[in-house]
Scaffold this motif. Sequence first.
Motif, PDB file in Angstrom:
ATOM      1  N   VAL A  52       0.842  -1.192   0.000  1.00 51.34           N
ATOM      2  CA  VAL A  52       0.000   0.000   0.000  1.00 51.34           C
ATOM      3  C   VAL A  52       0.880   1.245   0.000  1.00 51.34           C
ATOM      4  O   VAL A  52       0.610   2.219  -0.711  1.00 51.34           O
ATOM      5  CB  VAL A  52      -0.954  -0.001   1.211  1.00 51.34           C
ATOM      6  CG1 VAL A  52      -1.696   1.317   1.336  1.00 51.34           C
ATOM      7  CG2 VAL A  52      -1.946  -1.157   1.104  1.00 51.34           C
ATOM      8  N   ASP A  53       1.965   1.231   0.771  1.00 56.36           N
ATOM      9  CA  ASP A  53       2.861   2.381   0.850  1.00 56.36           C
ATOM     10  C   ASP A  53       3.472   2.705  -0.512  1.00 56.36           C
ATOM     11  O   ASP A  53       3.571   3.878  -0.887  1.00 56.36           O
ATOM     12  CB  ASP A  53       3.985   2.139   1.868  1.00 56.36           C
ATOM     13  CG  ASP A  53       3.485   2.157   3.303  1.00 56.36           C
ATOM     14  OD1 ASP A  53       2.394   2.713   3.552  1.00 56.36           O
ATOM     15  OD2 ASP A  53       4.185   1.601   4.161  1.00 56.36           O
TER      16      ASP A  53
ATOM     17  N   LEU B  74      -7.673   5.605  -2.391  1.00 58.63           N
ATOM     18  CA  LEU B  74      -6.910   4.373  -2.491  1.00 58.63           C
ATOM     19  C   LEU B  74      -7.848   3.210  -2.198  1.00 58.63           C
ATOM     20  O   LEU B  74      -8.617   3.271  -1.233  1.00 58.63           O
ATOM     21  CB  LEU B  74      -5.768   4.422  -1.475  1.00 58.63           C
ATOM     22  CG  LEU B  74      -4.770   3.287  -1.523  1.00 58.63           C
ATOM     23  CD1 LEU B  74      -3.355   3.860  -1.515  1.00 58.63           C
ATOM     24  CD2 LEU B  74      -4.945   2.367  -0.352  1.00 58.63           C
ATOM     25  N   PHE B  75      -7.803   2.196  -3.030  1.00 60.51           N
ATOM     26  CA  PHE B  75      -8.610   1.000  -2.801  1.00 60.51           C
ATOM     27  C   PHE B  75      -7.681  -0.195  -2.683  1.00 60.51           C
ATOM     28  O   PHE B  75      -6.762  -0.367  -3.491  1.00 60.51           O
ATOM     29  CB  PHE B  75      -9.596   0.756  -3.950  1.00 60.51           C
ATOM     30  CG  PHE B  75     -10.331  -0.543  -3.797  1.00 60.51           C
ATOM     31  CD1 PHE B  75     -11.432  -0.640  -2.968  1.00 60.51           C
ATOM     32  CD2 PHE B  75      -9.884  -1.690  -4.431  1.00 60.51           C
ATOM     33  CE1 PHE B  75     -12.086  -1.857  -2.785  1.00 60.51           C
ATOM     34  CE2 PHE B  75     -10.525  -2.906  -4.265  1.00 60.51           C
ATOM     35  CZ  PHE B  75     -11.638  -2.985  -3.443  1.00 60.51           C
ATOM     36  N   VAL B  76      -7.940  -1.026  -1.669  1.00 58.45           N
ATOM     37  CA  VAL B  76      -7.167  -2.240  -1.437  1.00 58.45           C
ATOM     38  C   VAL B  76      -8.126  -3.420  -1.457  1.00 58.45           C
ATOM     39  O   VAL B  76      -9.073  -3.466  -0.670  1.00 58.45           O
ATOM     40  CB  VAL B  76      -6.442  -2.182  -0.076  1.00 58.45           C
ATOM     41  CG1 VAL B  76      -5.656  -3.467   0.165  1.00 58.45           C
ATOM     42  CG2 VAL B  76      -5.538  -0.966  -0.005  1.00 58.45           C
ATOM     43  N   GLY B  77      -7.908  -4.342  -2.373  1.00 57.64           N
ATOM     44  CA  GLY B  77      -8.699  -5.573  -2.433  1.00 57.64           C
ATOM     45  C   GLY B  77      -7.929  -6.691  -1.758  1.00 57.64           C
ATOM     46  O   GLY B  77      -6.770  -6.945  -2.093  1.00 57.64           O
ATOM     47  N   THR B  78      -8.565  -7.348  -0.792  1.00 60.49           N
ATOM     48  CA  THR B  78      -7.903  -8.420  -0.040  1.00 60.49           C
ATOM     49  C   THR B  78      -8.608  -9.749  -0.264  1.00 60.49           C
ATOM     50  O   THR B  78      -9.765  -9.799  -0.678  1.00 60.49           O
ATOM     51  CB  THR B  78      -7.896  -8.105   1.465  1.00 60.49           C
ATOM     52  OG1 THR B  78      -9.246  -7.936   1.904  1.00 60.49           O
ATOM     53  CG2 THR B  78      -7.107  -6.844   1.761  1.00 60.49           C
ATOM     54  N   VAL B  79      -7.907 -10.812   0.032  1.00 62.65           N
ATOM     55  CA  VAL B  79      -8.474 -12.146  -0.066  1.00 62.65           C
ATOM     56  C   VAL B  79      -9.346 -12.384   1.164  1.00 62.65           C
ATOM     57  O   VAL B  79      -8.867 -12.297   2.293  1.00 62.65           O
ATOM     58  CB  VAL B  79      -7.362 -13.217  -0.138  1.00 62.65           C
ATOM     59  CG1 VAL B  79      -7.973 -14.617  -0.155  1.00 62.65           C
ATOM     60  CG2 VAL B  79      -6.483 -12.984  -1.365  1.00 62.65           C
ATOM     61  N   ARG B  80     -10.626 -12.651   0.924  1.00 63.16           N
ATOM     62  CA  ARG B  80     -11.537 -12.890   2.050  1.00 63.16           C
ATOM     63  C   ARG B  80     -11.679 -14.392   2.282  1.00 63.16           C
ATOM     64  O   ARG B  80     -11.331 -15.202   1.431  1.00 63.16           O
ATOM     65  CB  ARG B  80     -12.884 -12.223   1.799  1.00 63.16           C
ATOM     66  CG  ARG B  80     -13.650 -12.770   0.628  1.00 63.16           C
ATOM     67  CD  ARG B  80     -14.978 -12.020   0.445  1.00 63.16           C
ATOM     68  NE  ARG B  80     -15.675 -12.522  -0.712  1.00 63.16           N
ATOM     69  CZ  ARG B  80     -15.628 -11.974  -1.921  1.00 63.16           C
ATOM     70  NH1 ARG B  80     -14.920 -10.900  -2.131  1.00 63.16           N
ATOM     71  NH2 ARG B  80     -16.304 -12.511  -2.913  1.00 63.16           N
ATOM     72  N   ASN B  81     -12.249 -14.729   3.434  1.00 62.86           N
ATOM     73  CA  ASN B  81     -12.319 -16.140   3.837  1.00 62.86           C
ATOM     74  C   ASN B  81     -13.608 -16.830   3.397  1.00 62.86           C
ATOM     75  O   ASN B  81     -13.887 -17.944   3.829  1.00 62.86           O
ATOM     76  CB  ASN B  81     -12.145 -16.276   5.355  1.00 62.86           C
ATOM     77  CG  ASN B  81     -13.308 -15.663   6.127  1.00 62.86           C
ATOM     78  OD1 ASN B  81     -14.262 -15.131   5.549  1.00 62.86           O
ATOM     79  ND2 ASN B  81     -13.233 -15.737   7.444  1.00 62.86           N
TER      80      ASN B  81
END
Length: 153
Positions: free
Chosen positions: A29-30, A46-53
Amino acid sequence: MAHTNDHPGEQAAPDPIKLIGIRETPLSVDEVFRAVGDDAAGGVALFVGTVRNHDGGADVDALGYSCHPSAEAEMRRIAEKVVADYPVRALAAVHRVGDLRVGDLAVVVAVACPHRGEAFDACRKLIDDLKHEVPIWKHQKFSDGTEEWVGAC
């Protein structure tokens, strides 16, 4: 004092695409935030897409992303369209490929514009179009042993 569009900082920058990439290594992200630094930008979205469970009611244990060789060029094409439609000072987008775990960053995008509303709108357009148009596929493995391929982001 109302702002006017005659100041150079209110316009799109001449070369606003600062970072486009497909990575096999963890995303930062930085790095993306630093890439869009611009003194004329009053707003950075800023958009951050993460792996969800989970997905579709099933528990996700692991997943992998793969991409077509044209994926990075398609990301650049979409970025160019966003900078043509919004007063973008700086833009960055990176997507991860390979095997990821729950909580890992899958995609990070950022857009800097003179004002917050433009930054939000441009960032949303960027991530939505990347998701729908870039040839990146997600291979999900569920806890019940089943698997599924899903298109883009």
